[in-house]
Design a protein around this motif. Structure first.
Motif, short mmCIF file in Angstrom:
data_model
loop_
_atom_site.label_atom_id
_atom_site.label_comp_id
_atom_site.label_asym_id
_atom_site.label_seq_id
_atom_site.Cartn_x
_atom_site.Cartn_y
_atom_site.Cartn_z
N GLY A 76 0.65 -1.40 -0.05
CA GLY A 76 0.13 -0.01 0.04
C GLY A 76 0.91 1.23 0.04
N GLY A 77 0.25 2.25 -0.77
CA GLY A 77 1.09 3.54 -0.64
C GLY A 77 0.50 4.35 -1.89
N PRO A 78 1.05 5.62 -2.22
CA PRO A 78 0.61 6.41 -3.22
C PRO A 78 0.19 5.86 -4.28
N GLY A 79 -0.98 6.08 -4.91
CA GLY A 79 -1.45 5.39 -6.15
C GLY A 79 -2.03 3.67 -6.25
N ILE A 80 -1.52 2.93 -4.79
CA ILE A 80 -2.09 1.71 -4.58
C ILE A 80 -2.59 1.48 -3.48
N LYS A 81 -3.91 0.87 -3.34
CA LYS A 81 -4.39 0.57 -2.12
C LYS A 81 -5.44 -0.85 -2.22
N PHE A 82 -5.80 -1.40 -1.16
CA PHE A 82 -6.56 -2.50 -1.03
C PHE A 82 -7.73 -2.54 -0.25
N ILE A 83 -8.83 -3.32 -0.64
CA ILE A 83 -9.82 -3.15 0.08
C ILE A 83 -10.71 -4.51 0.22
N ALA A 84 -11.48 -4.79 0.96
CA ALA A 84 -11.93 -6.11 1.32
C ALA A 84 -13.54 -5.94 0.84
N ALA A 85 -14.02 -6.77 -0.29
CA ALA A 85 -15.31 -6.67 -0.87
C ALA A 85 -15.55 -7.96 -1.64
N ASP A 86 -16.80 -8.05 -1.82
CA ASP A 86 -17.50 -9.19 -2.56
C ASP A 86 -17.37 -8.92 -4.04
N ALA A 87 -16.72 -9.81 -4.82
CA ALA A 87 -16.47 -9.51 -6.17
C ALA A 87 -17.82 -9.27 -7.13
N THR A 88 -19.02 -9.72 -6.57
CA THR A 88 -20.06 -9.79 -7.23
C THR A 88 -21.09 -8.14 -6.80
N LYS A 89 -20.54 -7.65 -6.03
CA LYS A 89 -21.21 -6.37 -5.48
C LYS A 89 -19.81 -5.27 -5.30
N ILE A 90 -19.09 -5.22 -6.64
CA ILE A 90 -18.14 -4.10 -6.65
C ILE A 90 -18.62 -2.69 -6.71
N GLU A 91 -19.87 -2.79 -7.55
CA GLU A 91 -20.52 -1.42 -7.76
C GLU A 91 -20.85 -0.68 -6.60
N SER A 92 -20.76 -1.59 -5.30
CA SER A 92 -21.20 -0.88 -4.15
C SER A 92 -20.16 -0.08 -3.35
N GLN A 93 -18.89 -0.47 -4.04
CA GLN A 93 -17.59 0.18 -3.41
C GLN A 93 -17.02 1.60 -4.59
N PHE A 94 -17.53 1.42 -5.65
CA PHE A 94 -17.08 2.45 -6.65
C PHE A 94 -18.19 2.97 -7.57
N PRO A 95 -18.10 4.11 -7.97
CA PRO A 95 -19.15 4.65 -8.93
C PRO A 95 -18.82 3.89 -10.35
N GLU A 96 -19.92 3.88 -11.02
CA GLU A 96 -20.01 3.39 -12.43
C GLU A 96 -19.29 4.04 -13.31
N ASN A 97 -18.76 3.50 -14.35
CA ASN A 97 -17.77 4.02 -15.20
C ASN A 97 -16.35 4.70 -14.56
N TYR A 98 -15.87 3.79 -13.80
CA TYR A 98 -14.82 4.38 -12.98
C TYR A 98 -13.43 4.07 -13.31
N PHE A 99 -13.32 2.66 -13.90
CA PHE A 99 -12.09 2.35 -14.30
C PHE A 99 -11.64 2.23 -15.62
N ASP A 100 -10.49 2.46 -16.03
CA ASP A 100 -9.95 2.18 -17.37
C ASP A 100 -9.67 0.72 -17.67
N VAL A 101 -9.17 0.07 -16.81
CA VAL A 101 -8.77 -1.41 -16.94
C VAL A 101 -9.19 -2.02 -15.79
#
Length: 365
Positions: A76-101
């Motif tokens: 972990g550090g600038p530009g990289i972090k880790f969170i715990a979440a269910d892979a079937t409910k990722i949209e609950s952690q991030f807005p839609e249309n958020y990631f490039d890759v």
């Protein structure tokens, strides 16, 4: 190996590291200056590789909080972090249309609801985002229907994987398969000092350039049935080849080639010669054992014949004994009869008969 323990090197460490690094090598060309989501980031080293490859931001997601905590501590550090979440409910952690890759390697086989998982990835990905998903070819590792990886909920064939993923993510996809590789390459003479250390880990790596995928005119032996894993890359301009390799000595190479070609190395031939010599000695011992066995059978027959003869002699002696006993009993009966008859003659008459017997006996002399 399902997950690498970055704190403790496993057996065949180079092979295990290359198996896991090879998958991320497919994704690294797409991440420069991009916001990247790494689903099922595990111990975090893959997200670290993506950040080292130029990603502007990497978010690693894993369902296990202890893995997330270790990842944040190590990487972990600038530009990289880790969170715990269910892979079937990722949209609950991030807005839609958020990631490039979006990168999700060897995840779908663990998911109970793969449709929800794919839909969740699609929601947080930007329009036209590159989505990279891999799936293990468990039908090669566990060919029988009753066999399976205990950590996987389902075994996919490539046709099943394609149909499922394209049904959600669309058909703008390039497909590739992963397998073991062979070949030659060059490294720095001082290669030990050229590696980059993965933080808090036994693993080291280095980016290399200038590789060719070659074919000498032979028909490739690998295909979707006997490969190690499948890759789908959506919305990518072209397919990329990725690899993670480690150098070996020519001594090790000389030992590998005969095994691949079905021939024997010098060491194997010596071992085979020893085994053949042992086999011949075994055959010789077996022949001797058989001869001894036949001789023993012959001796047993002689012993049986002698026993039968002795039994016959014993029976004859027993019969003679019984005959003598019968004659003796008859004599006893006659004697007793004589005594009984003698007792019936009056004593005066017996005395007269004795005197007459003596007179007759004397005259006869």
């Amino acid at each position: 190996m399902e997950r690498l323990d970055i704190n403790s090197a496993p057996e065949r460490a180079n092979i295990e590291a290359s198996i896991h690094f090879a998958r991320y090598s497919v994704a690294t060309p797409f991440v420069k200056n991009k916001r990247v989501l790494d689903i099922a980031s595990g111990e975090g080293y893959g997200s670290y590789l993506l950040k080292q490859s130029g990603a502007s931001e990497v978010v690693g997601v894993d369902v296990f909080e202890d893995a997330v905590n270790r990842s944040n501590q190590s990487f972990g550090g600038p530009g990289i972090k880790f969170i715990a979440a269910d892979a079937t409910k990722i949209e609950s952690q991030f807005p839609e249309n958020y990631f490039d890759v979006v990168v999700s390697l060897e995840t779908i086989e663990h998911i109970k609801d793969p449709i929800a998982y794919l839909q969740s990835l699609k929601r947080v990905a930007k329009e036209g985002a590159t989505i990279i998903i891999s799936c293990p070819n468990d039908h090669w590792y566990f060919p029988e229907d009753y066999q399976r990886n205990p950590y996987h909920l389902r075994k996919y064939r490539i046709e099943e994987f394609k149909e499922l993923a394209c049904g959600v993510l669309g058909d703008n996809v390039n497909w590739s398969i992963g397998t073991a590789v062979m070949g030659f390459g060059s490294t720095s003479l001082d290669i030990e000092h050229d590696y980059n250390n993965v933080p808090d880990s036994w693993m080291k790596f280095n980016h290399i350039q200038g590789a060719y995928l070659v074919n000498g005119g032979e028909k490739p032996e690998f295909n979707a049935e006997n490969c190690s894993y499948f890759f789908g890359i959506w919305n990518a301009p072209e397919i990329t080849n990725g690899a993670a390799i480690f150098p070996v000595s020519m001594d090790a190479y000389a030992r590998m080639i005969p095994a691949m070609e079905g021939t024997l190395s010098i060491e194997e031939r010596l071992k085979l010669s020893e085994l053949e010599s042992t086999l011949e000695q075994f055959k010789s011992d077996l022949r001797k054992t058989r001869l001894n066995y036949q001789a023993t059978l012959g001796e047993n027959e002689l012993v049986k014949e002698r026993i039968l003869a002795l039994q016959a002699e014993l029976q004859s002696a027993y019969d003679d004994k019984m005959s003598i006993a019968a004659e003796r009993d008859n004599m006893r009966i006659g004697y007793h009869r004589y005594i009984l008859l003698g007792n019936l003659v009056p004593k005066p008459l017996r005395a007269l008969m004795k005197r007459a017997f003596k007179i007759v006996r004397g005259n006869s002399i």
